[in-house]
Design a protein around this motif. Structure first.
Motif, short mmCIF file in Angstrom:
data_model
loop_
_atom_site.label_atom_id
_atom_site.label_comp_id
_atom_site.label_asym_id
_atom_site.label_seq_id
_atom_site.Cartn_x
_atom_site.Cartn_y
_atom_site.Cartn_z
N LEU A 4 1.12 -0.90 0.25
CA LEU A 4 0.10 0.05 0.11
C LEU A 4 0.76 1.61 -0.23
O LEU A 4 1.90 1.37 0.99
CB LEU A 4 -0.85 -0.16 1.52
N VAL A 5 0.58 2.25 -0.38
CA VAL A 5 1.25 3.62 -1.10
C VAL A 5 0.63 4.83 -0.75
O VAL A 5 -0.54 4.55 -1.69
CB VAL A 5 2.29 3.59 -2.03
N GLU A 6 0.09 5.19 -0.02
CA GLU A 6 -0.73 6.41 0.26
C GLU A 6 -0.09 8.05 -0.15
O GLU A 6 1.99 7.44 -0.05
CB GLU A 6 -0.77 7.05 1.39
N ALA A 35 -9.92 0.17 5.05
CA ALA A 35 -9.81 1.75 5.91
C ALA A 35 -8.93 2.81 5.89
O ALA A 35 -7.71 2.68 5.24
CB ALA A 35 -9.77 0.80 7.31
N TRP A 36 -8.78 3.81 6.15
CA TRP A 36 -8.50 5.26 6.47
C TRP A 36 -8.17 5.49 8.03
O TRP A 36 -8.97 5.30 8.82
CB TRP A 36 -8.49 5.85 5.49
N TYR A 96 -2.99 7.18 7.02
CA TYR A 96 -2.61 5.68 6.85
C TYR A 96 -3.70 5.69 6.20
O TYR A 96 -4.63 4.79 6.46
CB TYR A 96 -1.73 5.01 7.97
N CYS A 97 -3.24 4.53 5.02
CA CYS A 97 -4.44 3.31 4.22
C CYS A 97 -3.98 2.11 5.28
O CYS A 97 -3.08 1.84 5.31
CB CYS A 97 -4.25 3.24 3.01
N ALA A 98 -4.85 0.85 5.09
CA ALA A 98 -5.19 0.06 6.02
C ALA A 98 -5.37 -1.40 5.20
O ALA A 98 -6.62 -0.71 5.10
CB ALA A 98 -5.07 -0.39 7.32
N TYR A 115 -2.29 -5.28 7.05
CA TYR A 115 -1.27 -4.44 6.05
C TYR A 115 -1.24 -3.41 6.16
O TYR A 115 -2.73 -2.20 5.87
CB TYR A 115 -1.61 -4.75 4.30
N TRP A 116 -0.16 -2.28 6.12
CA TRP A 116 -0.37 -0.61 5.78
C TRP A 116 0.15 -0.01 5.04
O TRP A 116 2.01 0.09 4.98
CB TRP A 116 0.19 -0.64 7.29
#
Length: 126
Positions: A4-6, A35-36, A96-98, A115-116
């Motif tokens: 995951l890449v924000e 989720a965020w 963060y997204c997860a 995962y984060w």
């Protein structure tokens, strides 16, 4: 494995808007339960919004986000969005997204997410 890449963070004035994106990649199926979260300076990490990418498309919002933020998956399921409107002085944080591989009883408990991303910084100035 899920990566995951924000992106999309930045600095805005009070009342402004930002659209955060979370790019989803890796082997296997794309995660459906995402989720965020955010963590402000000196604060605990807290849930912001969550979305399950299934037929019901359920979404949840923290009280401070309801009516201002919109969470959604992209059409190709490899991106996860957080549209943030009417940003306030309490909103600055690292966002963060997860992702989780299974449904969970409480979408805003961070322990359910395997995962984060690395986070993207949001700053709000008056």
């Amino acid at each position: 494995q899920v990566h995951l890449v924000e992106s999309g963070g930045g600095s805005v004035r009070t009342g402004g808007s930002l659209r955060l994106s979370c790019s989803i990649s890796g082997s296997g199926l794309r995660p459906k339960y995402m989720a965020w979260f955010r963590q402000g300076p000196g604060k605990e990490r807290e849930g912001v919004a969550a979305n399950w990418n299934d037929d019901d498309d359920p979404r949840w919002y923290a009280p401070f986000a309801r009516g201002r933020f919109i969470v959604s998956f992209g059409h190709t399921n490899d991106i996860f969005w957080l549209q943030m409107n009417d940003l306030k002085p309490d909103d600055p944080a690292t966002y963060y997204c997860a992702a989780a591989s299974a449904r969970m009883p409480s979408v805003f408990e961070s322990r359910h997410y395997e995962y984060w991303g690395q986070g993207t910084q949001v700053t709000v100035s008056s």
